[in-house]
Design an enzyme around this catalytic site. Structure first.
Site, PDB file in Angstrom:
ATOM      1  N   LYS A 157      28.987  41.530  17.090  1.00  0.00           N
ATOM      2  CA  LYS A 157      30.329  41.537  18.153  1.00  0.00           C
ATOM      3  C   LYS A 157      31.156  40.967  16.299  1.00  0.00           C
ATOM      4  CE  LYS A 157      33.963  39.608  21.585  1.00  0.00           C
ATOM      5  NZ  LYS A 157      33.436  38.578  22.355  1.00  0.00           N
ATOM      6  N   GLU A 188      34.008  33.480  38.642  1.00  0.00           N
ATOM      7  CA  GLU A 188      34.635  32.771  38.999  1.00  0.00           C
ATOM      8  C   GLU A 188      34.486  31.419  40.324  1.00  0.00           C
ATOM      9  OE1 GLU A 188      36.692  35.697  35.941  1.00  0.00           O
ATOM     10  OE2 GLU A 188      34.815  35.552  38.089  1.00  0.00           O
ATOM     11  N   ARG A 238      39.975  36.077  42.044  1.00  0.00           N
ATOM     12  CA  ARG A 238      38.123  36.705  42.964  1.00  0.00           C
ATOM     13  C   ARG A 238      37.363  35.863  43.500  1.00  0.00           C
ATOM     14  NH1 ARG A 238      35.484  39.297  38.190  1.00  0.00           N
ATOM     15  NH2 ARG A 238      35.708  41.790  38.745  1.00  0.00           N
TER      16      ARG A 238
END
Length: 617
Positions: free
Chosen positions: A278, A363, A391
């Site tokens: 990253k 979640e 969600r």
């Protein structure tokens, strides 16, 4: 700086390049990304990490006929640049500019709109089945990050896909898992071997021969798994029914292209595991990828932010409160679904690591996990964005509210969120929470109220939610006490005549400004549930017009609660009252500048005053 990149306006032109030119293209694409995002802000580190992967995918597959489905969408800037939107990057996430996420109505190369995580495998599988039923040879590719693999939806899709023969490729972009030491020449070679037609033919023929001898078939299957398991971590995905290949170096274009070419010839569900870095190619992002995940404008030479420090944000207020309350009450547990930085939990995680839980992008699990702790005497605080709470709606109802458990939801990014657009806007939380029994819902109008309400919700012996907006606060002085306020009580902030404006949360400031022009009364309602019926009755008896205003959709929101209250008391009123509910319109609101977006919705002082004038004239 980017002469080769400047010649690429679509993937057809990319596929005409010699392979030796692709390394230079990757270098130029990184230069362009850093320079472009430095001017507009946006997601940087994740995009720098997928430059080679993006080039390889468009080089090998016949896009857009072959479908690339990107998960989340944080990493699609290289994809946008290579698919005809290089010049449009200067208006990225600006009003009328291109979106920061894939959008189907923006380009034919954006095959599936996204913004939330872990949807790519399901969507790509659906496309693969559609191709199969149409008798088409087109391929479907889901590109998913290691973080998104923590969500149950991804595994539901893997489980379904592994039992089908659709031509689906899942590419796992791994930039954080501890298998990077395995990447190198040996694994690149093994990936080419395992993805080759020769290996596939031998594997298929061997299974056919051994199928007549069940014990030998089982032995051969286990032997193959053990051999793969010694050099690759793919046994899990093999159990799902995928042919696992990797891990390979996601920055090695030759390895990527050779492997993808081989996989393209294979049928059925395939799983390619790549390892990337990253922030690759930009030293500040490599050193601190979390900091450079989402950035404002910055100096492209050193990575330093350009924008001046604004007033303390609501997120920072929450972070400070969490540390203070944790020090005062040992029962407090902090829970977040992979949003430590964004939700302001860094200081808490550092000072109370044994009471901090990042459950990953999960979640639903986060809420039920909190419910389980609340059952046994702990006091969990779940820090979650409004858009991501959607969600876990069933878990909020079934696992927390139904059992009336003491869980506090600290709901960040409520209302419009500016440049991130409709996928991340918190437009619906007041509506979808208000209908749930056993829940207290609070809307702070400034930073100090936010802290008071967090204390109120934490000390309340039941379900509580505090929803607050993104970004800088009002500059209000924050009292560092941990004292609660009385539940269900609003207050009058300005006394006027005839017109009463009932403001919720962030709308108090523009309501007060509008009230000055028309001499209206303004009430800071503070609580959406329980609504302050006594205050509404008081205002209804002394005013001829009631206006509600909220940064939430009008339908079913806080204004609806006020109207229901007025309806219940209509027989006791001595005069007719005009009413008006102001809020977000019944549409998805595109990305832009937050203040301008509010004005376009009629939620600035000018819009409020204008709407009231039309009502009372």
């Amino acid at each position: 700086m980017t002469p080769l990149l400047n010649t690429i306006n679509d993937p057809e032109q990319l596929r005409l390049l010699e392979r030796r030119e692709l390394v230079q293209l990757a270098h130029e694409l990184r230069l362009f990304l850093v320079d472009s995002v430095a001017k507009t802000g946006g997601h940087l580190a994740s995009n720098l990490g997928v430059v080679e992967l993006t080039i390889a995918l468009h080089y090998v597959f016949n896009t857009p006929d072959d479908k690339l489905v990107w998960d989340v969408g944080h990493q699609t800037y290289p994809h946008k640049i290579l698919t005809g939107r290089r010049e449009a990057m200067q208006n990225l996430r600006k009003p009328q500019g291109i979106a920061g996420f894939p959008r189907r109505n923006e380009s034919g190369y954006d095959t599936f709109g996204t913004g939330h995580s872990s949807t790519s495998i399901s969507a790509a599988l659906g496309m693969a089945v559609a191709a199969q039923k149409a008798g088409s040879e087109r391929r479907s590719v889901a590109i998913i990050g290691d973080g998104a693999m923590t969500a149950g939806m991804a595994f539901e899709a893997l489980n379904n896909a592994g039992n089908m023969d659709a031509n689906l490729l899942v590419v796992l972009n791994d930039n954080d898992m501890s298998i990077s030491n395995n990447v190198g020449a040996l694994n690149n070679y093994l990936a080419k071997l395992l993805s080759s037609r020769f290996y596939g033919t031998v594997r298929k023929s061997g299974k056919k021969v051994l199928s007549a001898l069940p014990p030998m078939m089982e032995f051969a299957k286990r032997a193959e798994e053990h051999v793969k398991g010694m050099v690759t971590p793919g046994t899990l995905f093999e159990e799902f029914g995928f042919n696992y290949i990797g891990p390979i170096d996601g920055h090695d274009l030759d390895a990527l292209i050779d492997t993808l070419h081989n996989i393209k010839q294979l049928n059925g569900p395939q799983f390619l595991h790549i390892v990337t870095q990253k922030g690759k190619g930009f030293e500040p992002a490599e050193a601190n990828p979390n900091k450079f995940h989402g950035v404002g404008k910055f100096d492209p030479f050193n990575g330093n932010a350009i924008s001046a420090k604004a007033a303390k944000s609501y997120t920072e207020v929450f972070g400070d409160w969490l540390v203070d309350m944790a020090a005062a009450d040992h029962r407090l547990i902090g829970v977040t679904p992979a949003m430590c930085d964004g939700s302001g939990l860094n200081a808490f995680a550092s000072q109370f690591p044994e009471r901090y839980y990042d459950v990953g992008i999960a979640e639903q699990h986060a809420l039920t996990f909190a419910a389980g702790m609340a059952c046994d005497g702990l006091k969990p605080v779940v820090a979650i964005y409004s858009t991501f709470l959607q969600r876990a709606y069933d878990q909020l109802i079934h696992d927390i509210a139904l059992q009336n458990l003491p869980v506090l939801l600290a709901i960040d990014r409520a209302g419009l969120v500016g440049a991130d657009g409709p996928t991340h806007a918190g437009s619906f939380d007041l509506t979808f929470m208000r209908c749930i029994p056993n829940i207290v819902i609070m809307t702070p109008s400034n930073e100090n109220e936010c802290r008071q309400m967090l204390s109120t919700g934490f000390l309340y012996n039941g379900v509580a939610a505090v929803r607050y907006p993104r970004g800088s606060g009002t500059g209000a002085t924050v009292n560092n006490s941990l004292l609660p306020i009385e539940i269900g009580k609003g207050r009058i902030e300005r006394q006027g005549e005839k017109v009463a404006i009932l403001a919720f949360g962030s709308m108090l400031a523009p309501a007060l400004e509008a009230a000055e022009a028309i001499n209206a009364t303004v009430a800071n309602m503070r609580f959406v549930k329980p609504i302050d019926h006594a205050l509404i009755a008081q205002l209804a008896s002394t005013h001829t017009a009631i206006i509600t205003i909220e940064e939430n959709c009008v339908m079913g929101g806080a204004g609806s609660a006020v109207m229901e209250s007025l309806q219940a008391m209509q027989h006791s009123l001595s005069h007719t009252i005009k009413t008006l509910s102001l809020g977000l319109p019944d549409q998805f609101i595109e990305h832009g500048v937050h203040e301008t977006m509010l004005a376009d919705c009629g939620l600035d002082a000018k819009g409020i005053a204008s709407a009231i004038a039309k009502l009372i004239t």
